[in-house]
Write a protein that holds these residues in place. Structure first.
Motif, PDB file in Angstrom:
ATOM      1  N   LEU A 188       1.931  57.258 -21.917  1.00 61.00           N
ATOM      2  CA  LEU A 188       2.824  58.267 -22.472  1.00 61.00           C
ATOM      3  C   LEU A 188       2.243  59.657 -22.197  1.00 61.00           C
ATOM      4  O   LEU A 188       1.059  59.907 -22.416  1.00 61.00           O
ATOM      5  CB  LEU A 188       2.988  58.041 -23.982  1.00 61.00           C
ATOM      6  N   HIS A 189       3.098  60.555 -21.694  1.00 56.11           N
ATOM      7  CA  HIS A 189       2.646  61.905 -21.386  1.00 56.11           C
ATOM      8  C   HIS A 189       3.787  62.904 -21.576  1.00 56.11           C
ATOM      9  O   HIS A 189       4.943  62.529 -21.746  1.00 56.11           O
ATOM     10  CB  HIS A 189       2.074  61.990 -19.957  1.00 56.11           C
ATOM     11  N   ARG A 190       3.415  64.198 -21.552  1.00 52.92           N
ATOM     12  CA  ARG A 190       4.389  65.268 -21.749  1.00 52.92           C
ATOM     13  C   ARG A 190       5.176  65.542 -20.470  1.00 52.92           C
ATOM     14  O   ARG A 190       4.621  65.528 -19.376  1.00 52.92           O
ATOM     15  CB  ARG A 190       3.693  66.559 -22.170  1.00 52.92           C
ATOM     16  N   LEU A 233      13.515  82.323 -13.899  1.00 53.82           N
ATOM     17  CA  LEU A 233      14.167  82.370 -15.206  1.00 53.82           C
ATOM     18  C   LEU A 233      13.319  83.215 -16.146  1.00 53.82           C
ATOM     19  O   LEU A 233      12.088  83.163 -16.100  1.00 53.82           O
ATOM     20  CB  LEU A 233      14.291  80.968 -15.801  1.00 53.82           C
ATOM     21  N   ASN A 234      13.971  83.956 -17.023  1.00 53.21           N
ATOM     22  CA  ASN A 234      13.247  84.730 -18.019  1.00 53.21           C
ATOM     23  C   ASN A 234      13.185  84.007 -19.353  1.00 53.21           C
ATOM     24  O   ASN A 234      12.268  84.225 -20.127  1.00 53.21           O
ATOM     25  CB  ASN A 234      13.890  86.103 -18.208  1.00 53.21           C
ATOM     26  N   ALA A 235      14.155  83.160 -19.600  1.00 52.85           N
ATOM     27  CA  ALA A 235      14.206  82.480 -20.891  1.00 52.85           C
ATOM     28  C   ALA A 235      14.902  81.129 -20.743  1.00 52.85           C
ATOM     29  O   ALA A 235      15.787  80.964 -19.906  1.00 52.85           O
ATOM     30  CB  ALA A 235      14.957  83.334 -21.908  1.00 52.85           C
ATOM     31  N   VAL A 236      14.466  80.202 -21.544  1.00 55.57           N
ATOM     32  CA  VAL A 236      15.118  78.906 -21.678  1.00 55.57           C
ATOM     33  C   VAL A 236      15.123  78.570 -23.167  1.00 55.57           C
ATOM     34  O   VAL A 236      14.336  79.117 -23.932  1.00 55.57           O
ATOM     35  CB  VAL A 236      14.393  77.791 -20.882  1.00 55.57           C
ATOM     36  N   GLU A 237      16.005  77.691 -23.544  1.00 51.21           N
ATOM     37  CA  GLU A 237      16.087  77.318 -24.946  1.00 51.21           C
ATOM     38  C   GLU A 237      15.967  75.812 -25.102  1.00 51.21           C
ATOM     39  O   GLU A 237      16.666  75.051 -24.429  1.00 51.21           O
ATOM     40  CB  GLU A 237      17.417  77.794 -25.541  1.00 51.21           C
ATOM     41  N   LYS A 238      15.062  75.406 -25.985  1.00 56.20           N
ATOM     42  CA  LYS A 238      14.925  73.981 -26.291  1.00 56.20           C
ATOM     43  C   LYS A 238      16.098  73.570 -27.172  1.00 56.20           C
ATOM     44  O   LYS A 238      16.387  74.200 -28.182  1.00 56.20           O
ATOM     45  CB  LYS A 238      13.609  73.705 -27.017  1.00 56.20           C
ATOM     46  N   ILE A 239      16.762  72.485 -26.760  1.00 54.32           N
ATOM     47  CA  ILE A 239      17.914  71.993 -27.504  1.00 54.32           C
ATOM     48  C   ILE A 239      17.550  70.783 -28.354  1.00 54.32           C
ATOM     49  O   ILE A 239      17.959  70.667 -29.497  1.00 54.32           O
ATOM     50  CB  ILE A 239      19.077  71.623 -26.546  1.00 54.32           C
ATOM     51  N   SER A 240      16.760  69.875 -27.791  1.00 57.43           N
ATOM     52  CA  SER A 240      16.501  68.620 -28.497  1.00 57.43           C
ATOM     53  C   SER A 240      15.187  68.002 -28.039  1.00 57.43           C
ATOM     54  O   SER A 240      14.768  68.184 -26.898  1.00 57.43           O
ATOM     55  CB  SER A 240      17.642  67.635 -28.211  1.00 57.43           C
ATOM     56  N   ASP A 241      14.573  67.260 -28.933  1.00 62.92           N
ATOM     57  CA  ASP A 241      13.457  66.402 -28.549  1.00 62.92           C
ATOM     58  C   ASP A 241      14.031  65.162 -27.879  1.00 62.92           C
ATOM     59  O   ASP A 241      15.191  64.796 -28.113  1.00 62.92           O
ATOM     60  CB  ASP A 241      12.639  65.988 -29.778  1.00 62.92           C
ATOM     61  N   TYR A 242      13.225  64.518 -27.067  1.00 65.09           N
ATOM     62  CA  TYR A 242      13.665  63.311 -26.381  1.00 65.09           C
ATOM     63  C   TYR A 242      12.428  62.536 -25.949  1.00 65.09           C
ATOM     64  O   TYR A 242      11.427  63.132 -25.570  1.00 65.09           O
ATOM     65  CB  TYR A 242      14.523  63.694 -25.164  1.00 65.09           C
ATOM     66  N   ARG A 243      12.514  61.221 -26.025  1.00 63.94           N
ATOM     67  CA  ARG A 243      11.419  60.352 -25.594  1.00 63.94           C
ATOM     68  C   ARG A 243      12.030  59.175 -24.868  1.00 63.94           C
ATOM     69  O   ARG A 243      13.030  58.605 -25.307  1.00 63.94           O
ATOM     70  CB  ARG A 243      10.647  59.862 -26.821  1.00 63.94           C
ATOM     71  N   TYR A 244      11.496  58.831 -23.713  1.00 67.58           N
ATOM     72  CA  TYR A 244      12.065  57.727 -22.951  1.00 67.58           C
ATOM     73  C   TYR A 244      10.997  56.966 -22.182  1.00 67.58           C
ATOM     74  O   TYR A 244       9.887  57.445 -21.970  1.00 67.58           O
ATOM     75  CB  TYR A 244      13.160  58.216 -21.998  1.00 67.58           C
ATOM     76  N   CYS A 245      11.413  55.772 -21.736  1.00 63.54           N
ATOM     77  CA  CYS A 245      10.579  54.933 -20.880  1.00 63.54           C
ATOM     78  C   CYS A 245      11.521  54.118 -19.987  1.00 63.54           C
ATOM     79  O   CYS A 245      12.332  53.333 -20.492  1.00 63.54           O
ATOM     80  CB  CYS A 245       9.709  54.010 -21.725  1.00 63.54           C
ATOM     81  N   PHE A 246      11.439  54.350 -18.653  1.00 62.96           N
ATOM     82  CA  PHE A 246      12.258  53.640 -17.674  1.00 62.96           C
ATOM     83  C   PHE A 246      11.374  53.230 -16.509  1.00 62.96           C
ATOM     84  O   PHE A 246      10.419  53.923 -16.175  1.00 62.96           O
ATOM     85  CB  PHE A 246      13.381  54.533 -17.132  1.00 62.96           C
ATOM     86  N   GLU A 274       8.307  55.581 -15.769  1.00 63.72           N
ATOM     87  CA  GLU A 274       8.295  56.911 -16.376  1.00 63.72           C
ATOM     88  C   GLU A 274       8.209  56.669 -17.872  1.00 63.72           C
ATOM     89  O   GLU A 274       8.994  55.890 -18.422  1.00 63.72           O
ATOM     90  CB  GLU A 274       9.574  57.691 -16.042  1.00 63.72           C
ATOM     91  N   ASN A 275       7.272  57.302 -18.543  1.00 65.44           N
ATOM     92  CA  ASN A 275       7.019  57.093 -19.969  1.00 65.44           C
ATOM     93  C   ASN A 275       6.664  58.456 -20.552  1.00 65.44           C
ATOM     94  O   ASN A 275       5.511  58.870 -20.498  1.00 65.44           O
ATOM     95  CB  ASN A 275       5.875  56.087 -20.142  1.00 65.44           C
ATOM     96  N   GLU A 276       7.682  59.149 -21.099  1.00 66.03           N
ATOM     97  CA  GLU A 276       7.490  60.553 -21.400  1.00 66.03           C
ATOM     98  C   GLU A 276       8.092  61.005 -22.727  1.00 66.03           C
ATOM     99  O   GLU A 276       9.144  60.534 -23.129  1.00 66.03           O
ATOM    100  CB  GLU A 276       8.114  61.408 -20.276  1.00 66.03           C
ATOM    101  N   ILE A 277       7.399  61.947 -23.346  1.00 63.54           N
ATOM    102  CA  ILE A 277       7.988  62.784 -24.382  1.00 63.54           C
ATOM    103  C   ILE A 277       8.511  63.982 -23.626  1.00 63.54           C
ATOM    104  O   ILE A 277       7.753  64.678 -22.945  1.00 63.54           O
ATOM    105  CB  ILE A 277       6.953  63.156 -25.459  1.00 63.54           C
ATOM    106  N   CYS A 278       9.828  64.194 -23.694  1.00 69.61           N
ATOM    107  CA  CYS A 278      10.497  65.060 -22.723  1.00 69.61           C
ATOM    108  C   CYS A 278      11.567  65.917 -23.400  1.00 69.61           C
ATOM    109  O   CYS A 278      12.752  65.589 -23.337  1.00 69.61           O
ATOM    110  CB  CYS A 278      11.113  64.156 -21.652  1.00 69.61           C
ATOM    111  N   PRO A 279      11.190  67.016 -24.044  1.00 68.93           N
ATOM    112  CA  PRO A 279      12.205  67.874 -24.659  1.00 68.93           C
ATOM    113  C   PRO A 279      13.240  68.341 -23.640  1.00 68.93           C
ATOM    114  O   PRO A 279      12.927  68.518 -22.462  1.00 68.93           O
ATOM    115  CB  PRO A 279      11.411  69.071 -25.187  1.00 68.93           C
ATOM    116  N   ILE A 280      14.462  68.537 -24.126  1.00 70.12           N
ATOM    117  CA  ILE A 280      15.572  68.961 -23.282  1.00 70.12           C
ATOM    118  C   ILE A 280      15.779  70.461 -23.468  1.00 70.12           C
ATOM    119  O   ILE A 280      15.962  70.944 -24.589  1.00 70.12           O
ATOM    120  CB  ILE A 280      16.866  68.214 -23.658  1.00 70.12           C
ATOM    121  N   PHE A 281      15.750  71.187 -22.342  1.00 68.18           N
ATOM    122  CA  PHE A 281      15.939  72.633 -22.342  1.00 68.18           C
ATOM    123  C   PHE A 281      17.225  72.991 -21.609  1.00 68.18           C
ATOM    124  O   PHE A 281      17.675  72.258 -20.727  1.00 68.18           O
ATOM    125  CB  PHE A 281      14.768  73.327 -21.636  1.00 68.18           C
TER     126      PHE A 281
END
Length: 187
Positions: free
Chosen positions: A33-35, A97-110, A117-124
């Protein structure tokens, strides 16, 4: 320019750092698991709400030639998620890009082709209206698609796209903050 020797941050289920590993060796049958992060990049001046998609380069270790969201990547050690999104977007797509916004946390493994792929993967989410200059070692092709058409496409043909991107699309479609952002775009 990206360093030849990239590292990923290994984490526990609470996203607490437990180590680092070379990016080139971390993805395997049993990837720890990784970022990571995912970016969905939209044109900011059109009422059609167009999303930028990328086809992953042929030589990518994970999901080569598969269409996915605008940009994915990994924060380096001691780098924030937002800084990583901005850095990788410039590297992969030639976009500043000057700015991005985090919308949601997300974690997956495929897994695919014996690579996990095994990641903690916030959605921006980000917005951009200029030219895209893909890095050929990262991106095979790019295209813009209306957000509504993209939602329909991933619902009908989920196997044509990266599995994390399909799930993240569903998450965004149901997210109040995201939908408010899209509703405020000028036409």
């Amino acid at each position: 320019m990206e360093s030849c020797e990239e590292y990923v941050v290994l984490v526990d289920e609470e996203d607490k750092e437990i180590g680092i590993e070379k990016k080139l060796t971390v993805h395997s049958k049993r990837t720890p698991l990784h970022r990571a992060f995912s970016l969905f990049l939209f044109k900011s001046t059109k009422d059609t709400k167009e999303l930028l998609l990328q086809q992953r380069a042929e030589d990518k270790k994970t999901w080569p030639l598969v269409w996915s969201n605008s940009c994915c990547g990994h924060p380096s050690p001691n780098e924030s998620y937002k800084s990583a999104v901005i850095r990788r977007t410039r590297y992969e797509l030639g976009i500043k890009l000057n700015a991005v916004e985090k919308i949601s946390d997300y974690r997956y493994c495929f897994s695919k082709d014996d690579i996990m792929e095994n990641e903690i993967c916030p959605i921006f989410v980000g917005f951009y209206d200029g030219n895209v200059v893909p890095h050929p070692q990262e991106v095979q092709a790019v295209k813009w698609i209306r957000w509504e058409a993209w939602q329909e496409e991933t619902a009908k043909y989920p196997d044509k796209y990266s599995p994390w991107c399909v799930e993240e699309t569903r998450i965004l479609a149901l997210d109040k903050k995201f939908n408010e952002l899209l509703a405020c775009l000028p036409s």
